[in-house]
Design a protein around this motif. Structure first.
Motif, PDB file in Angstrom:
ATOM      1  N   LEU A  13       0.828  -1.191   0.000  1.00  0.00           N
ATOM      2  CA  LEU A  13       0.000   0.000   0.000  1.00  0.00           C
ATOM      3  C   LEU A  13       0.872   1.254   0.000  1.00  0.00           C
ATOM      4  O   LEU A  13       0.632   2.208  -0.736  1.00  0.00           O
ATOM      5  CB  LEU A  13      -0.903  -0.018   1.241  1.00  0.00           C
ATOM      6  N   ALA A  14       1.920   1.183   0.807  1.00  0.00           N
ATOM      7  CA  ALA A  14       2.799   2.330   0.948  1.00  0.00           C
ATOM      8  C   ALA A  14       3.468   2.677  -0.383  1.00  0.00           C
ATOM      9  O   ALA A  14       3.446   3.824  -0.827  1.00  0.00           O
ATOM     10  CB  ALA A  14       3.868   2.042   2.004  1.00  0.00           C
ATOM     11  N   SER A  15       4.007   1.643  -1.033  1.00  0.00           N
ATOM     12  CA  SER A  15       4.714   1.936  -2.284  1.00  0.00           C
ATOM     13  C   SER A  15       3.738   2.402  -3.354  1.00  0.00           C
ATOM     14  O   SER A  15       4.042   3.246  -4.175  1.00  0.00           O
ATOM     15  CB  SER A  15       5.505   0.717  -2.757  1.00  0.00           C
ATOM     16  N   LEU A  17       0.931   4.115  -2.837  1.00  0.00           N
ATOM     17  CA  LEU A  17       0.603   5.517  -2.568  1.00  0.00           C
ATOM     18  C   LEU A  17       1.743   6.440  -2.997  1.00  0.00           C
ATOM     19  O   LEU A  17       1.544   7.465  -3.614  1.00  0.00           O
ATOM     20  CB  LEU A  17       0.330   5.723  -1.072  1.00  0.00           C
ATOM     21  N   ALA A  18       2.939   5.989  -2.651  1.00  0.00           N
ATOM     22  CA  ALA A  18       4.093   6.838  -2.897  1.00  0.00           C
ATOM     23  C   ALA A  18       4.313   7.083  -4.387  1.00  0.00           C
ATOM     24  O   ALA A  18       4.551   8.191  -4.820  1.00  0.00           O
ATOM     25  CB  ALA A  18       5.340   6.217  -2.286  1.00  0.00           C
TER      26      ALA A  18
ATOM     27  N   PHE B  15       6.478   1.653   6.913  1.00  0.00           N
ATOM     28  CA  PHE B  15       5.451   2.161   6.004  1.00  0.00           C
ATOM     29  C   PHE B  15       5.784   3.592   5.578  1.00  0.00           C
ATOM     30  O   PHE B  15       5.791   3.931   4.404  1.00  0.00           O
ATOM     31  CB  PHE B  15       4.100   2.115   6.720  1.00  0.00           C
ATOM     32  N   LEU B  16       6.118   4.394   6.576  1.00  0.00           N
ATOM     33  CA  LEU B  16       6.392   5.793   6.273  1.00  0.00           C
ATOM     34  C   LEU B  16       7.633   5.951   5.407  1.00  0.00           C
ATOM     35  O   LEU B  16       7.644   6.741   4.465  1.00  0.00           O
ATOM     36  CB  LEU B  16       6.547   6.603   7.569  1.00  0.00           C
ATOM     37  N   VAL B  18       8.927   3.775   3.296  1.00  0.00           N
ATOM     38  CA  VAL B  18       8.704   3.337   1.919  1.00  0.00           C
ATOM     39  C   VAL B  18       7.841   4.334   1.171  1.00  0.00           C
ATOM     40  O   VAL B  18       8.092   4.664   0.020  1.00  0.00           O
ATOM     41  CB  VAL B  18       8.055   1.928   1.889  1.00  0.00           C
ATOM     42  N   SER B  19       6.804   4.858   1.885  1.00  0.00           N
ATOM     43  CA  SER B  19       5.872   5.723   1.168  1.00  0.00           C
ATOM     44  C   SER B  19       6.506   7.032   0.720  1.00  0.00           C
ATOM     45  O   SER B  19       6.009   7.685  -0.171  1.00  0.00           O
ATOM     46  CB  SER B  19       4.630   6.001   2.016  1.00  0.00           C
ATOM     47  N   THR B  20       7.601   7.395   1.344  1.00  0.00           N
ATOM     48  CA  THR B  20       8.238   8.627   0.886  1.00  0.00           C
ATOM     49  C   THR B  20       9.389   8.343  -0.082  1.00  0.00           C
ATOM     50  O   THR B  20       9.893   9.242  -0.722  1.00  0.00           O
ATOM     51  CB  THR B  20       8.785   9.441   2.075  1.00  0.00           C
ATOM     52  N   SER B  21       9.754   7.048  -0.164  1.00  0.00           N
ATOM     53  CA  SER B  21      10.966   6.729  -0.925  1.00  0.00           C
ATOM     54  C   SER B  21      10.870   7.111  -2.402  1.00  0.00           C
ATOM     55  O   SER B  21      11.790   7.677  -2.960  1.00  0.00           O
ATOM     56  CB  SER B  21      11.306   5.249  -0.793  1.00  0.00           C
ATOM     57  N   CYS B  22       9.720   6.775  -3.028  1.00  0.00           N
ATOM     58  CA  CYS B  22       9.616   7.041  -4.462  1.00  0.00           C
ATOM     59  C   CYS B  22       9.726   8.522  -4.754  1.00  0.00           C
ATOM     60  O   CYS B  22      10.378   8.941  -5.696  1.00  0.00           O
ATOM     61  CB  CYS B  22       8.286   6.537  -5.009  1.00  0.00           C
ATOM     62  N   LYS B  23       9.030   9.282  -3.937  1.00  0.00           N
ATOM     63  CA  LYS B  23       9.023  10.717  -4.124  1.00  0.00           C
ATOM     64  C   LYS B  23      10.451  11.261  -4.036  1.00  0.00           C
ATOM     65  O   LYS B  23      10.860  12.071  -4.867  1.00  0.00           O
ATOM     66  CB  LYS B  23       8.181  11.336  -3.011  1.00  0.00           C
TER      67      LYS B  23
END
Lengths: 343, 264
Positions: A13-15, A17-18, B15-16, B18-23
């Motif tokens: 989910l995290a990837s 969203l990102a 989670f946090l 990974v969720s910022t990694s792409c950006k």
């Protein structure tokens, strides 16, 4: 186990969203978002691709002004629209030959104009290879507009009206032949016919009468080898056995190949019911007489298309049904669309 | 319970991150080495036109010139032709190709007799390749500009394509008193496009930074009649075909353009 699957889901989910955020493209608000060149769903890819001539509304409007302006002819009397009138499907006013400057007549019938962006070649003999260079012929032909390119450019460059228009549309201070030709192509490429009764029938939006349906079947059996749907031409050159004496050698003038003698480009049949007289020299005034000669009476010359010599004659009823079908190719949207009319 | 919260907070942390990694990847500026600026010079090709095989004279419009093979007396009013697509070859086999490389040489416009090719990377060049005529792509790509603009009156309107060469004038040997040769053709059997080259042999053409090197070439229009007949037999060509090919190829494929000297 549970913990692991939860972990896995979270990471996914995290990837998701990102990365999704990065792909988000915000479209700028465009006025009149529906205006512009669109490929009708039943059509193939067009030949004209607006290369180095990106479509804009200003350029289109400039092209439209030019199409209707007699300034492009030697004595300022004849415009493109003089011979290509919107209410006549952009053909001439039901005359066999057109009249150019000083009352001189052309040697061929002015064809109707539609779907030009799909044309690989132009003119009855296919001598012109690109939409942008096509106007060079009528502009400079002494039988048509009789001007010279340099004459036109000096008239346009002396006009503050046109200098402003070209500045707005193309950001040029001096009007060049390239920009002139590109502007005209912005207009001619937009003359799209794809909303006739036939097109609506194919899209399942309207129904045909019985004779129209029979006509379509007959048309598909006898005509589509050359007048291929949906453009109603395959852009090939054929000798349809009209005669053996006329001086116009057609395609042979371009290729100098005697096997191309009196071959002419298969014309599109869109708007055909309103664009009489017919053929490259405007020799037939009614579709009924045309079908008698074209399908029932092709002469066997050296290069007559074999299909027309072997096709079985049409009965009077079949002729009427084909004509009923041909009438469904009249495009009332194109001939009534105010964006194409005299500015 | 405590340990559950502990594990959960680890997951939350993951989670946090990974969720910022792409950006992060896209916003971080990528460091690339700045490309070394390639030093460039200018090459000019200076064309002088000559007439005759031995006892050469200058080729000048409006003068009577006798052709050594046909014996025709020709007085030219127009002599124009396209050369295009200049490519420079180095000894190591690498090339520099000039973009948008189209020139209309017009004997009535002296400035058109010097072809300027800017931005040639410095180095020693062994050959210059170029094409007589206009490549087929530009013959079929619509309205062009510059040397290729229709306003140069080197485009056939009714049978689209460039006139590669125009030679016009008067001659007492012609039945009409005039001659008018419009030569061109870019496809099939009528294709006249010919690539030619100038070889600098041992004496390569050196291009130095911010400096102009010039190759002086001699062009001999008389080669048009190398295989073509006298103007008493043929005084007009207005379309692609065999006559155009015979005449143009005499001028295109032979020794009609030769290197005189270079100045670096």
């Amino acid at each position: 186990m549970k913990v692991f699957s939860l972990f896995f889901c979270l990471v996914l989910l995290a990837s998701f969203l990102a990365c999704k955020k990065d792909e988000l493209v915000i479209k700028p608000y465009v006025e009149e978002e529906t205006w512009g060149f669109k490929i009708p769903s039943t059509f193939p890819q067009p030949d004209y691709k607006f290369e180095n001539n990106e479509q804009t509304r200003l350029r289109f409007e400039l092209g439209r002004l030019l199409f209707y302006d007699p300034i492009l002819s030697l004595n300022n009397t004849i415009s493109c629209a003089s011979c290509h009138a919107q209410e006549h499907g952009f053909a001439d006013h039901n005359v066999a030959m057109s009249t150019g400057i000083n009352g001189v007549q052309t040697t061929r019938n002015a064809p109707s104009l539609s779907n030009l962006a799909w044309y690989p070649n132009f003119m009855w003999d296919g001598g012109v290879n690109h939409l942008e260079v096509q106007p060079l012929v009528p502009l400079t032909n002494p039988l048509e507009m009789g001007e010279s390119i340099l004459g036109i450019l000096s008239k346009l460059n002396a006009s503050s009206f046109y200098k402003n228009k070209f500045k707005e549309a193309y950001d040029v201070d001096v009007i060049t032949d390239q920009k002139l030709l590109q502007a005209i192509a912005q207009y001619t490429s937009m003359l799209i016919s794809a909303n006739t009764k036939y097109d609506q029938y194919i899209a399942g939006k309207v129904d045909f009468t019985t004779s129209e349906k029979n006509g379509l079947t007959l048309f598909r059996n006898n005509c589509v080898a050359c007048h291929t749907e949906p453009l109603f031409t395959d852009f090939s050159y054929r000798n349809i056995g009209l005669d053996t004496i006329s001086e116009d050698l057609g395609r042979e003038l371009i290729t100098q190949n005697p096997t191309d003698r009196r071959k002419f480009k298969v014309p599109s049949l869109r708007n055909v019911a309103i664009t009489y007289p017919y053929m490259h020299d405007g020799r037939y005034f009614t579709l009924s007489i045309l079908l008698d000669r074209h399908i029932n009476g092709a002469l066997d010359t050296e290069s007559t298309d074999p299909f027309l010599l072997s096709v079985s004659p049409l009965s009077p009823t079949e002729k009427l049904e084909i004509i009923e079908f041909l009438k469904t190719l009249t495009d009332f949207y194109l001939i009534g669309d105010p964006q194409f009319s005299q500015p | 319970m405590k340990s559950n919260i502990f594990i959960f907070s680890i997951f939350l942390g993951l989670f946090l991150s990974v969720s910022t990694s792409c950006k992060k990847k896209t916003t971080e500026p990528t460091l690339e080495p700045t490309p070394l600026a390639v030093e460039k010079g200018i090459v000019t090709i200076d064309l002088s036109h000559k007439w005759g095989f031995t006892n050469q004279t200058d080729f000048v419009l409006g003068t009577d010139l006798i052709h050594p093979m046909t014996n025709d007396t020709l007085n030219f009013t127009t002599f124009k032709y396209y050369v295009s697509n200049f490519k420079f070859k180095k000894a190591d086999g690498t090339w520099y190709t000039q973009p948008e490389s189209y020139f209309l040489v017009d004997l009535s416009t002296p400035s058109s007799l010097v072809l300027t090719i800017p931005d040639v990377p410095v180095g020693d060049y062994t050959d210059v390749y170029y094409t007589m005529g206009v490549d087929s792509t530009r013959n079929v790509s619509g309205a062009q500009t510059g040397a290729l603009a229709a306003s140069n009156l080197m485009f056939w309107n009714w049978n689209s394509g460039y006139v590669f060469l125009k030679a016009e004038g008067t001659s007492v040997n012609s039945s009409t008193g005039t001659f008018q040769f419009h030569l061109g053709g870019f496809s099939g059997a009528n294709n006249l496009l010919t690539e030619k080259y100038i070889n600098f042999s041992n004496n390569s053409l050196t291009v130095s930074a911010n400096h102009t090197s010039t190759a002086f070439l001699q062009v001999n229009p008389g080669w048009l009649w190398h295989s073509a007949p006298s103007v008493s037999v043929l005084n007009m060509i207005h379309m692609p075909g065999t006559d155009a090919a015979t005449m143009a190829l005499g001028f295109y494929t032979n020794n009609s353009i030769i290197l005189d000297h270079i100045v670096e």
